[in-house]
Design a protein around this motif. Structure first.
Motif, mmCIF file in Angstrom:
data_model
loop_
_atom_site.group_PDB
_atom_site.id
_atom_site.type_symbol
_atom_site.label_atom_id
_atom_site.label_comp_id
_atom_site.label_asym_id
_atom_site.label_seq_id
_atom_site.Cartn_x
_atom_site.Cartn_y
_atom_site.Cartn_z
ATOM 1 N N ARG A 4 4.138 5.404 -5.725
ATOM 2 C CA ARG A 4 4.101 5.379 -7.194
ATOM 3 C C ARG A 4 3.262 6.560 -7.693
ATOM 4 O O ARG A 4 3.637 7.236 -8.631
ATOM 5 N N GLN A 5 2.118 6.790 -7.041
ATOM 6 C CA GLN A 5 1.248 7.910 -7.461
ATOM 7 C C GLN A 5 1.972 9.229 -7.283
ATOM 8 O O GLN A 5 1.954 10.090 -8.167
ATOM 9 N N ARG A 6 2.626 9.363 -6.138
ATOM 10 C CA ARG A 6 3.348 10.617 -5.867
ATOM 11 C C ARG A 6 4.477 10.810 -6.885
ATOM 12 O O ARG A 6 4.694 11.912 -7.384
ATOM 13 N N SER A 7 5.179 9.717 -7.207
ATOM 14 C CA SER A 7 6.292 9.785 -8.150
ATOM 15 C C SER A 7 5.786 10.243 -9.527
ATOM 16 O O SER A 7 6.377 11.118 -10.160
ATOM 17 N N GLU A 8 4.655 9.667 -9.983
ATOM 18 C CA GLU A 8 4.088 10.051 -11.291
ATOM 19 C C GLU A 8 3.686 11.525 -11.283
ATOM 20 O O GLU A 8 3.915 12.241 -12.250
ATOM 21 N N GLN A 9 3.086 11.947 -10.174
ATOM 22 C CA GLN A 9 2.658 13.339 -10.034
ATOM 23 C C GLN A 9 3.873 14.269 -10.122
ATOM 24 O O GLN A 9 3.869 15.244 -10.873
ATOM 25 N N ALA B 156 0.846 -1.201 0.000
ATOM 26 C CA ALA B 156 0.000 0.000 0.000
ATOM 27 C C ALA B 156 0.881 1.251 0.000
ATOM 28 O O ALA B 156 0.595 2.232 -0.708
ATOM 29 N N GLN B 157 1.967 1.238 0.759
ATOM 30 C CA GLN B 157 2.872 2.401 0.804
ATOM 31 C C GLN B 157 3.544 2.616 -0.555
ATOM 32 O O GLN B 157 3.718 3.745 -1.003
ATOM 33 N N ILE B 158 3.922 1.511 -1.181
ATOM 34 C CA ILE B 158 4.585 1.627 -2.497
ATOM 35 C C ILE B 158 3.602 2.169 -3.539
ATOM 36 O O ILE B 158 3.953 3.039 -4.336
ATOM 37 N N GLU B 159 2.363 1.672 -3.499
ATOM 38 C CA GLU B 159 1.347 2.174 -4.449
ATOM 39 C C GLU B 159 1.164 3.685 -4.269
ATOM 40 O O GLU B 159 1.060 4.433 -5.256
ATOM 41 N N ALA B 160 1.140 4.122 -3.013
ATOM 42 C CA ALA B 160 0.971 5.568 -2.746
ATOM 43 C C ALA B 160 2.191 6.334 -3.270
ATOM 44 O O ALA B 160 2.059 7.407 -3.872
#
Ligand code: LP5
Ligand code: MN
Length: 247
Positions: A165-170, A159-163
């Motif tokens: 990943r979103q931040r990284s894309e942003q 769950a932390q990695i998924e979050a």
């Protein structure tokens, strides 16, 4: 096609940035086919990071069983397999390596291959203009941080990695393209530190190319590997030289 085990002239293959994951099953199928066809003919396969979309820890082996099994079969057949960590899968550890029958190489690694001095790297450490990423990298590559992170349950880590990943894309969408490429001075410094290898091979930037450099009067070729989002990408090396191999 020769039967498995009977090799063509000695050669090695280099790949990176496959980003294997359940949501892109076609790439996994293509990779498994690549192992059975091209890689089975090679004396060595080098996987230079971002093999998986992300790796949450070696307690998640079961999810990737078909890939691990295929690597193990290739290794049993006699192709040596080497893996270098990328920014997505730096948590791959010895349990994975032993199960898959591969050897983890440090980043960077200098080898002599077919008479050439070859320096291998994932490439992210060379993107020194991306200061936010380099700060993050320094934190998560520390053994103390990794030990604490890996103590959490697998579901929490994912769950932390998924979050993240979103931040990284942003954050990437707000970064200039040039910031996310390698820094020329960082490349020169690395090549100087390793006494001017004939070649530097890396991935990460997803900008496949051959750059012919001159550093302090020494000629060095920088090969950038491509990703596997649309199709496979592979560098082939033998006594005759290094070249892209269409897949
Ligand atoms: O991966 P890619 O190519 O799309 O983007 C990279 C950089 N981003 C990353 C992050 C990864 O995509 C996601 C992590 C994968 C799994 C790691 C497992 C364990 C970590 C778990 C942490 C909770 O590598 C991106 C670069 C880009 O390459 C080009 O070079 O720009 O970098 C970023 O976007 C990073 C941001 O700029 C900074 C993020 C800070 C987030 C801090 C959150 C706190 C996390 C705890 C750290 C101690
Ligand atoms: Mn990468």
């Amino acid at each position: 096609m020769e039967p498995a085990g009977q090799k063509q002239t000695a050669h090695s293959l280099f790949i990176s940035d496959l980003h294997l994951c359940g949501s892109r099953p076609a790439i996994t199928t293509q990779f498994l086919e690549f192992l059975r066809q091209q890689a089975a003919q090679a004396e060595a396969l080098y996987i230079l990071g971002d093999f998986f979309e992300y790796w949450a820890g070696d307690d998640d082996l079961a999810q990737h069983q078909p890939i691990i099994q295929a690597l193990r079969e290739l290794s049993n057949q006699g192709t040596r397999i080497y893996f270098m960590h990328g920014n997505r899968d730096f948590l791959i550890g010895e349990a994975f390596a032993q199960t898959a029958g591969l050897t983890i190489l440090p980043d960077p690694t200098l080898l002599t291959l077919y008479g050439k001095r070859v320096l291998l790297s994932h490439g992210d450490a060379l993107c020194t203009d991306d200061v936010a990423y380099q700060d993050f990298r320094q934190q998560v590559r520390s053994p103390a941080w990794q030990q604490t992170f890996l103590q959490q349950p697998l579901s929490v880590r994912k769950a932390q990695i998924e979050a993240l990943r979103q931040r990284s894309e942003q954050e990437k969408s707000g970064k200039q393209e040039s910031i996310m490429d390698v820094n020329a001075v960082a490349v020169d410094e690395l090549l100087r530190r390793y006494e001017y290898p004939d070649l530097l091979i890396h991935g990460h930037t997803h900008r496949p190319a051959l750059h012919e450099l001159e550093v302090d009067g020494h000629k060095v070729k920088r090969w950038v590997l491509g990703d596997w989002y649309e199709q496979g990408s592979c560098l082939f090396a033998d006594e005759a030289g290094f070249r892209h191999q269409p897949l």
